[in-house]
Write an enzyme that holds these catalytic residues in place. Sequence first.
Site, PDB file in Angstrom:
ATOM      1  N   ALA A  13      52.287  48.494  49.271  1.00  0.00           N
ATOM      2  CA  ALA A  13      53.066  49.633  49.783  1.00  0.00           C
ATOM      3  C   ALA A  13      52.425  50.979  49.493  1.00  0.00           C
ATOM      4  O   ALA A  13      53.089  52.004  49.563  1.00  0.00           O
ATOM      5  CB  ALA A  13      54.470  49.600  49.180  1.00  0.00           C
ATOM      6  N   ILE A  17      51.171  50.877  56.828  1.00  0.00           N
ATOM      7  CA  ILE A  17      52.386  50.145  57.199  1.00  0.00           C
ATOM      8  C   ILE A  17      53.287  49.910  55.995  1.00  0.00           C
ATOM      9  O   ILE A  17      54.501  50.101  56.060  1.00  0.00           O
ATOM     10  CB  ILE A  17      52.009  48.803  57.871  1.00  0.00           C
ATOM     11  CG1 ILE A  17      51.488  49.043  59.290  1.00  0.00           C
ATOM     12  CG2 ILE A  17      53.208  47.865  57.910  1.00  0.00           C
ATOM     13  CD1 ILE A  17      50.947  47.795  59.958  1.00  0.00           C
ATOM     14  N   TYR A 172      38.902  35.217  57.901  1.00  0.00           N
ATOM     15  CA  TYR A 172      40.121  36.021  57.819  1.00  0.00           C
ATOM     16  C   TYR A 172      41.299  35.269  58.433  1.00  0.00           C
ATOM     17  O   TYR A 172      42.393  35.216  57.859  1.00  0.00           O
ATOM     18  CB  TYR A 172      39.892  37.338  58.548  1.00  0.00           C
ATOM     19  CG  TYR A 172      41.103  38.232  58.685  1.00  0.00           C
ATOM     20  CD1 TYR A 172      41.579  38.956  57.600  1.00  0.00           C
ATOM     21  CD2 TYR A 172      41.758  38.372  59.912  1.00  0.00           C
ATOM     22  CE1 TYR A 172      42.687  39.792  57.727  1.00  0.00           C
ATOM     23  CE2 TYR A 172      42.854  39.202  60.042  1.00  0.00           C
ATOM     24  CZ  TYR A 172      43.325  39.906  58.950  1.00  0.00           C
ATOM     25  OH  TYR A 172      44.418  40.734  59.080  1.00  0.00           O
TER      26      TYR A 172
END
Length: 315
Positions: A13, A17, A172
Amino acid sequence: MTPQKQVALVVGASRGIGRQIAIDLANNNYIVIVSAKTTSDATLCTPFPPDPNSPSSTINTVAREITDSGREATPIAVDTRDPSSIQRLVDETIKIHGRIDVLVYNSGAIWWASVEKTPMKRFQLMQKINPEGLYGCVQACLPHFEAQGWKGRIIVVSPPIYSRFFRGKTAYAMGKVGMSVLTKGLAMDFEREEKEGMAVTSIWPATAIESAATAQITARDPAEGKDLRKASIFSDAVLAMLRAETKVVNGLLDLDEDFLRRECGITDFGKYSVVEGARPRRIMPKVFPTLEVEEQEDEGRMVDSSKLRKGKARL
């Protein structure tokens, strides 16, 4: 009696986003635990608030943004590569607030290249932070969801599963798709065990979202901004998912735009464009393959290894 505020743990965070999700959860009356690896002394940050997509944005500055607005937030650092660090994060959250109602896992490591050009160390880093970090956070939170009568929500930043996603970024994709498999499998656990108050949902952007990575691109060519949306579209979709009934979102792998259109009736997404009047290019398919098979309900011979004697499990 004033209803008890729900506690949301947002992992990853510090910027982009994740930061937007944390701020919007706080603005919607959640107590937010702002968590990531990057920390700083927010009192020394000038100018404030910092660019939300810059290294100056940390869990401490995000928490300060929230508390300066009169909302509640606590910054707690975590290294999602380390299970003991994850456990400390969850333990500290419970110590401070006594509960966890929402887990949002946004932490992620990225390296888009062919298998040949992806070193083993880079591959291992992505697996540690992406699927393993998610798994560790979920495992650490589940006992507390149980203590709350199996009431809670888990939001995972991972994509729908489809073949084009693997192209050019296999290492990924292995981790990110693994995260989506966890969403599907855990949702089946909740359903089979009749934990109707629980839901786990995956969300992914339909278009490119403004971030630290895209800032580097637009710095070279400002015209690229026309294909970007603000992070608020993603956080709005997350909030909508949290408001939805568990049966609607449990096991769902969805896109921000598609969920808002289908479940919230939104048809005009212009307010989310970084460049006013632009219509960002959709980078995700319009339709995804279904993962179900004809024999979906046939569980076969179910084995629970946790209930068998060590070394005696048989498939």
